[in-house]
Design a protein around this motif. Sequence first.
Motif, PDB file in Angstrom:
ATOM      1  N   TYR A   2       0.851  -1.184   0.000  1.00  0.00           N
ATOM      2  CA  TYR A   2       0.000   0.000   0.000  1.00  0.00           C
ATOM      3  C   TYR A   2       0.891   1.239   0.000  1.00  0.00           C
ATOM      4  O   TYR A   2       1.749   1.386   0.869  1.00  0.00           O
TER       5      TYR A   2
ATOM      6  N   SER B 247       1.192   5.473  -0.135  1.00  0.00           N
ATOM      7  CA  SER B 247       0.493   6.743   0.052  1.00  0.00           C
ATOM      8  C   SER B 247       1.512   7.865   0.180  1.00  0.00           C
ATOM      9  O   SER B 247       2.688   7.614   0.450  1.00  0.00           O
TER      10      SER B 247
ATOM     11  N   ASN C 227      -4.691   8.281   8.634  1.00  0.00           N
ATOM     12  CA  ASN C 227      -5.375   7.981   7.371  1.00  0.00           C
ATOM     13  C   ASN C 227      -5.211   6.563   6.851  1.00  0.00           C
ATOM     14  O   ASN C 227      -5.697   6.255   5.761  1.00  0.00           O
TER      15      ASN C 227
ATOM     16  N   ASP D 273      -5.797   3.109   5.581  1.00  0.00           N
ATOM     17  CA  ASP D 273      -7.121   2.680   5.103  1.00  0.00           C
ATOM     18  C   ASP D 273      -7.180   1.240   4.602  1.00  0.00           C
ATOM     19  O   ASP D 273      -8.146   0.839   3.969  1.00  0.00           O
TER      20      ASP D 273
ATOM     21  N   GLU E  80     -11.887  -3.554  10.299  1.00  0.00           N
ATOM     22  CA  GLU E  80     -12.262  -2.875  11.551  1.00  0.00           C
ATOM     23  C   GLU E  80     -11.480  -3.410  12.757  1.00  0.00           C
ATOM     24  O   GLU E  80     -10.990  -2.642  13.582  1.00  0.00           O
TER      25      GLU E  80
ATOM     26  N   LEU F 249      -7.768  -2.327  12.510  1.00  0.00           N
ATOM     27  CA  LEU F 249      -7.642  -0.896  12.769  1.00  0.00           C
ATOM     28  C   LEU F 249      -7.746  -0.601  14.261  1.00  0.00           C
ATOM     29  O   LEU F 249      -6.960   0.187  14.815  1.00  0.00           O
TER      30      LEU F 249
ATOM     31  N   SER G 179      -3.315   7.970  -2.157  1.00  0.00           N
ATOM     32  CA  SER G 179      -3.039   6.607  -1.704  1.00  0.00           C
ATOM     33  C   SER G 179      -3.410   5.631  -2.798  1.00  0.00           C
ATOM     34  O   SER G 179      -4.342   5.868  -3.563  1.00  0.00           O
TER      35      SER G 179
END
Length: 105
Positions: free
Chosen positions: A15, A17, A34, A36, A40, A43, A99
């Motif tokens: 990933y 960004s 941020n 992403d 859930e 995170l 991103s």
Amino acid sequence: MKLYTFIADYKGGTYISQYMAKTLEEALSLWIINVDFFNEKQLKSFKKNIEYGNIEYPAKLDGLTNAWCTCYVVLGALLLLNIIETVNDTRKMDDVSSSVDITSC
């Protein structure tokens, strides 16, 4: 303002960004806020670790200029984060952070 590129490898995905910031610390804070690509549960675990100070400051990479690395463990899986202070070409970079998920490349 400097442009920082973040390259995160987590559970088989990569990933990328970018964030504009005055310092590495500020850019890292923006990335944390941020992020992403977690579900859930991931995170929640990641943010909990950050709240409790379980965060390693990025280490400068030997032999390189403007490049750092750090890692986190999120629910038993390693997240490897590379950060590069990138040359900012203002003709191509908007003020908005961007991103991309390159998992499918």
